[in-house]
Write a protein that holds these residues in place. Structure first.
Motif, PDB file in Angstrom:
ATOM      1  N   ILE A   5       0.823  -1.216   0.000  1.00 53.23           N
ATOM      2  CA  ILE A   5       0.000   0.000   0.000  1.00 53.23           C
ATOM      3  C   ILE A   5       0.861   1.271   0.000  1.00 53.23           C
ATOM      4  O   ILE A   5       0.526   2.254  -0.651  1.00 53.23           O
ATOM      5  N   PHE A   6       1.997   1.235   0.711  1.00 54.94           N
ATOM      6  CA  PHE A   6       2.830   2.444   0.761  1.00 54.94           C
ATOM      7  C   PHE A   6       3.651   2.612  -0.526  1.00 54.94           C
ATOM      8  O   PHE A   6       3.931   3.739  -0.930  1.00 54.94           O
ATOM      9  N   ILE A   9       1.159   4.358  -2.636  1.00 57.77           N
ATOM     10  CA  ILE A   9       1.059   5.784  -2.274  1.00 57.77           C
ATOM     11  C   ILE A   9       2.264   6.531  -2.848  1.00 57.77           C
ATOM     12  O   ILE A   9       2.135   7.616  -3.411  1.00 57.77           O
ATOM     13  N   PHE A  28       2.908  12.147   4.095  1.00 55.13           N
ATOM     14  CA  PHE A  28       1.447  12.294   3.951  1.00 55.13           C
ATOM     15  C   PHE A  28       0.781  12.114   5.310  1.00 55.13           C
ATOM     16  O   PHE A  28       1.314  11.424   6.201  1.00 55.13           O
ATOM     17  N   ASN A  29      -0.380  12.741   5.450  1.00 58.87           N
ATOM     18  CA  ASN A  29      -1.094  12.662   6.723  1.00 58.87           C
ATOM     19  C   ASN A  29      -1.614  11.252   6.971  1.00 58.87           C
ATOM     20  O   ASN A  29      -2.115  10.581   6.048  1.00 58.87           O
ATOM     21  N   VAL A  31      -4.052   8.399   7.984  1.00 52.73           N
ATOM     22  CA  VAL A  31      -5.501   8.293   7.808  1.00 52.73           C
ATOM     23  C   VAL A  31      -6.215   8.166   9.162  1.00 52.73           C
ATOM     24  O   VAL A  31      -7.405   8.479   9.270  1.00 52.73           O
ATOM     25  N   HIS A  38      -0.200  14.449  12.653  1.00 55.66           N
ATOM     26  CA  HIS A  38       0.298  13.068  12.560  1.00 55.66           C
ATOM     27  C   HIS A  38       0.476  12.743  11.085  1.00 55.66           C
ATOM     28  O   HIS A  38      -0.477  12.523  10.353  1.00 55.66           O
ATOM     29  N   VAL A  96       2.094  -1.991   8.656  1.00 54.21           N
ATOM     30  CA  VAL A  96       2.328  -1.865   7.209  1.00 54.21           C
ATOM     31  C   VAL A  96       3.805  -2.194   6.954  1.00 54.21           C
ATOM     32  O   VAL A  96       4.693  -1.483   7.435  1.00 54.21           O
ATOM     33  N   HIS A 100       8.282   3.207   7.615  1.00 56.11           N
ATOM     34  CA  HIS A 100       7.675   4.538   7.684  1.00 56.11           C
ATOM     35  C   HIS A 100       7.991   5.154   9.035  1.00 56.11           C
ATOM     36  O   HIS A 100       8.116   4.447  10.043  1.00 56.11           O
TER      37      HIS A 100
HETATM   38  P1  5GP Z   1       2.321   1.130  11.841  1.00 53.14           P
HETATM   39  O1  5GP Z   1       1.288   0.553  12.777  1.00 53.14           O
HETATM   40  O2  5GP Z   1       2.695   0.143  10.755  1.00 53.14           O
HETATM   41  O3  5GP Z   1       3.517   1.714  12.529  1.00 53.14           O
HETATM   42  O4  5GP Z   1       1.628   2.372  11.147  1.00 53.14           O
HETATM   43  C1  5GP Z   1       0.879   2.296   9.989  1.00 53.14           C
HETATM   44  C2  5GP Z   1       0.133   3.595   9.898  1.00 53.14           C
HETATM   45  O5  5GP Z   1      -0.315   3.754   8.571  1.00 53.14           O
HETATM   46  C3  5GP Z   1      -1.100   3.679  10.800  1.00 53.14           C
HETATM   47  O6  5GP Z   1      -0.977   4.809  11.663  1.00 53.14           O
HETATM   48  C4  5GP Z   1      -2.253   3.804   9.822  1.00 53.14           C
HETATM   49  O7  5GP Z   1      -3.265   4.674  10.296  1.00 53.14           O
HETATM   50  C5  5GP Z   1      -1.583   4.331   8.582  1.00 53.14           C
HETATM   51  N1  5GP Z   1      -2.199   3.929   7.324  1.00 53.14           N
HETATM   52  C6  5GP Z   1      -2.501   2.660   6.950  1.00 53.14           C
HETATM   53  N2  5GP Z   1      -3.027   2.645   5.707  1.00 53.14           N
HETATM   54  C7  5GP Z   1      -3.054   3.942   5.301  1.00 53.14           C
HETATM   55  C8  5GP Z   1      -3.494   4.577   4.085  1.00 53.14           C
HETATM   56  O8  5GP Z   1      -3.964   3.952   3.139  1.00 53.14           O
HETATM   57  N3  5GP Z   1      -3.373   5.933   4.014  1.00 53.14           N
HETATM   58  C9  5GP Z   1      -2.841   6.662   5.052  1.00 53.14           C
HETATM   59  N4  5GP Z   1      -2.769   7.995   4.876  1.00 53.14           N
HETATM   60  N5  5GP Z   1      -2.417   6.092   6.191  1.00 53.14           N
HETATM   61  C10 5GP Z   1      -2.519   4.757   6.323  1.00 53.14           C
END
Ligand code: 5GP
Ligand code: ZN
Length: 114
Positions: A5-6, A9, A28-29, A31, A38, A96, A100
């Motif tokens: 997904i990233f 993006i 990017f912000n 979601v 954030h 994800v 990131h």
């Molecule tokens: P992790 O838990 O892997 O450290 O963080 C993943 C982050 O990605 C989460 O805060 C989640 O809200 C964000 N996220 C997941 N899918 C998407 C998306 O499709 N778009 C955006 N903008 N953020 C996403």
């Protein structure tokens, strides 16, 4: 990487609220924001997690920190401070599998994390 997904993006194949972009990274912000500010900063190149940082890709990680410093200044959060989070793997809470860096700001954060 397909189905990441990233990566999508980063390539603009999935829309996101982009606040900064260059040839190497996108910011990017999030979601599902956990603070008034954030956003996430990712390399466009697929790196799964902190476990996969090496001499060939570490310039992307240093570049991400330079971008964060620049955005912090622009968003006027540099002086108050902010939290940078890089979750790694299952126990680290990574959901994800494309590296990131979360930047959370505009409120106070506690320590230790949960
Ligand atoms: P992790 O838990 O892997 O450290 O963080 C993943 C982050 O990605 C989460 O805060 C989640 O809200 C964000 N996220 C997941 N899918 C998407 C998306 O499709 N778009 C955006 N903008 N953020 C996403
Ligand atoms: Zn990816």
């Amino acid at each position: 990487m397909e189905d990441c997904i990233f990566c999508k993006i980063g390539k603009g194949q999935i829309s996101s609220d982009i606040i900064y972009e260059d040839d190497k990274v996108v910011a990017f912000n999030d979601v599902n924001p956990q603070a008034p500010i954030h956003f996430l900063v990712i390399p466009k190149e697929h790196i799964e997690s902190a476990n996969n940082i090496n001499n060939n890709n570490c310039h992307l990680i240093s570049h991400i920190y330079i971008v964060i410093a620049r955005l912090a200044k622009e968003l006027e959060i540099a002086e108050d401070g902010y939290r940078i989070v890089n979750n790694c793997g299952e126990f680290g809470g990574q959901t994800v599998p494309h590296i990131h860096f979360h930047v959370l700001a505009d409120r106070k954060f506690s320590w230790p994390p949960g």
